[in-house]
Design an enzyme around this catalytic site. Structure first.
Site, mmCIF file in Angstrom:
data_model
loop_
_atom_site.group_PDB
_atom_site.id
_atom_site.type_symbol
_atom_site.label_atom_id
_atom_site.label_comp_id
_atom_site.label_asym_id
_atom_site.label_seq_id
_atom_site.Cartn_x
_atom_site.Cartn_y
_atom_site.Cartn_z
ATOM 1 N N MET A 1 0.842 -1.192 0.000
ATOM 2 C CA MET A 1 0.000 0.000 0.000
ATOM 3 C C MET A 1 0.875 1.240 0.000
ATOM 4 O O MET A 1 1.024 1.892 -1.022
ATOM 5 C CB MET A 1 -0.942 -0.015 1.202
ATOM 6 C CG MET A 1 -2.110 0.914 1.023
ATOM 7 S SD MET A 1 -3.580 0.468 1.941
ATOM 8 C CE MET A 1 -3.094 0.684 3.616
ATOM 9 N N CYS A 2 1.505 1.582 1.134
ATOM 10 C CA CYS A 2 2.462 2.686 1.260
ATOM 11 C C CYS A 2 1.790 4.064 1.256
ATOM 12 O O CYS A 2 0.725 4.266 0.699
ATOM 13 C CB CYS A 2 3.530 2.651 0.183
ATOM 14 S SG CYS A 2 4.489 1.130 0.170
ATOM 15 N N GLY A 3 2.447 5.010 1.915
ATOM 16 C CA GLY A 3 1.968 6.384 1.952
ATOM 17 C C GLY A 3 3.095 7.329 1.621
ATOM 18 O O GLY A 3 4.249 7.093 2.005
ATOM 19 N N ARG A 32 -0.929 3.247 6.327
ATOM 20 C CA ARG A 32 -0.584 2.874 4.957
ATOM 21 C C ARG A 32 0.812 2.244 4.877
ATOM 22 O O ARG A 32 1.133 1.613 3.867
ATOM 23 C CB ARG A 32 -0.651 4.094 4.031
ATOM 24 C CG ARG A 32 -2.029 4.713 3.888
ATOM 25 C CD ARG A 32 -2.043 5.755 2.777
ATOM 26 N NE ARG A 32 -1.784 5.127 1.486
ATOM 27 C CZ ARG A 32 -2.718 4.608 0.703
ATOM 28 N NH1 ARG A 32 -3.990 4.618 1.072
ATOM 29 N NH2 ARG A 32 -2.389 4.062 -0.456
#
Length: 298
Positions: A1-3, A32
């Site tokens: 996902m990651c932010g 995230r």
């Protein structure tokens, strides 16, 4: 996902507050990306010479010995300071000469960044923990980009975390996935681009560095990236003078921009922007697919 998050200050009066303004933005992206976090901060400019961010696995590594060796062999003034797991070296010589020295004389030292103003700090752990370890709240500067990672296709390591830098004062954070990164990595290696990891985001950073070396402006390099990098992505790119944001032609990864007279801010989710001063009066919008947004001091 990651932010991903970024903050570019238009008002110099806020530069002493850059870290304090940015810290809650990074922490807001914990859901995230709880595996690791990092950021690239621009400031504390070295006009004559270069600045290297260095890391060693040994927390007791003798940085002063490396600095003394650099003074002798590079015949240059060297100053340095330690920030938790990294050391920031300021060396009165060109960056390519300084990095070549480290690679030859201290091959076990990892060069996280090189340039005039960039410092990259990243580690495994929750974003709040990483922010505290590097004293993000107390940092000053002109602009900053950051990333929180949720590793879904690779191991959770410091080396695999973002940001990635493959050239002087250039770095990139990425949310998404590239499908042609293995082929692109081989092509870029033939062009002399060096990679430290198997992460597809490092390939994107290397591609941009290659295009800039060929004479592209940042905008033209990103236009070429839209044509040659296959996959889905939101990139935020840091440079010595500013930063840029671009999404792939489908724009399936979330992103939001906000702008006031004082700053430009970017985040994967609006909630990361709510702590910024004057956000209630900011122009807020979702960046368009395949449209390049660039803010630069020049």
């Amino acid at each position: 996902m990651c932010g991903i998050v970024g903050l570019y200050l238009k008002n110099p009066a806020l530069e002493s507050q850059l870290g304090a303004l940015f810290e809650p933005m990074l922490i807001a992206m914990t859901d995230r990306g709880p595996d690791s976090a990092g950021f690239a901060i621009y400031g504390d400019e070295v006009a004559d010479g270069c600045k290297l961010t260095l890391r060693h696995e040994d927390v007791d590594y003798n940085w002063e010995a490396l600095a003394e060796q650099a003074r002798i062999e590079l015949d240059a003034e060297v100053s340095w300071f330690r920030n938790d797991t990294v050391a920031v070296f300021k060396i009165a010589c060109p960056a390519d000469k300084a990095t070549a020295f480290v690679e030859e004389k201290a091959s076990d030292v990892l060069i996280l960044s090189a340039g005039h103003s960039i410092e990259i700090l990243k580690e495994v752990g929750l974003p709040e923990v990483i922010a505290n370890r590097f004293n993000l709240k107390g940092m000053k500067g002109t602009h900053i980009i950051g990333h929180t990672r949720m590793a879904t296709e690779s191991a959770v390591t410091m080396a695999g975390s973002h940001p990635f830098s493959t050239g002087e004062d250039l770095c990139l954070v990425h949310n998404g996935s590239l499908s042609n990164h293995n082929r692109m990595r081989l092509e870029l290696k033939r062009q002399g681009i060096h990679f430290e990891t198997e992460n597809d985001s490092e390939v994107a950073a290397g591609y941009l560095m290659h295009r800039l070396q060929q004479g592209d402006s940042l905008k033209l390099a990103l236009e070429n990236a839209l044509r040659e990098l296959d996959g889905f992505f939101t990139f935020t790119i840091g440079t010595r003078d500013g930063f840029a944001v671009v999404r792939d032609p489908i724009a399936c990864k979330p992103a939001v921009l906000a702008e006031t007279d004082d700053y430009v801010a970017m985040a994967s989710e609006y909630q990361a922007l709510t702590s910024l001063p004057g956000i209630e009066k900011a122009k807020v919008w979702e960046p368009e697919a395949a449209k390049i947004y660039v803010w630069e001091r020049s």
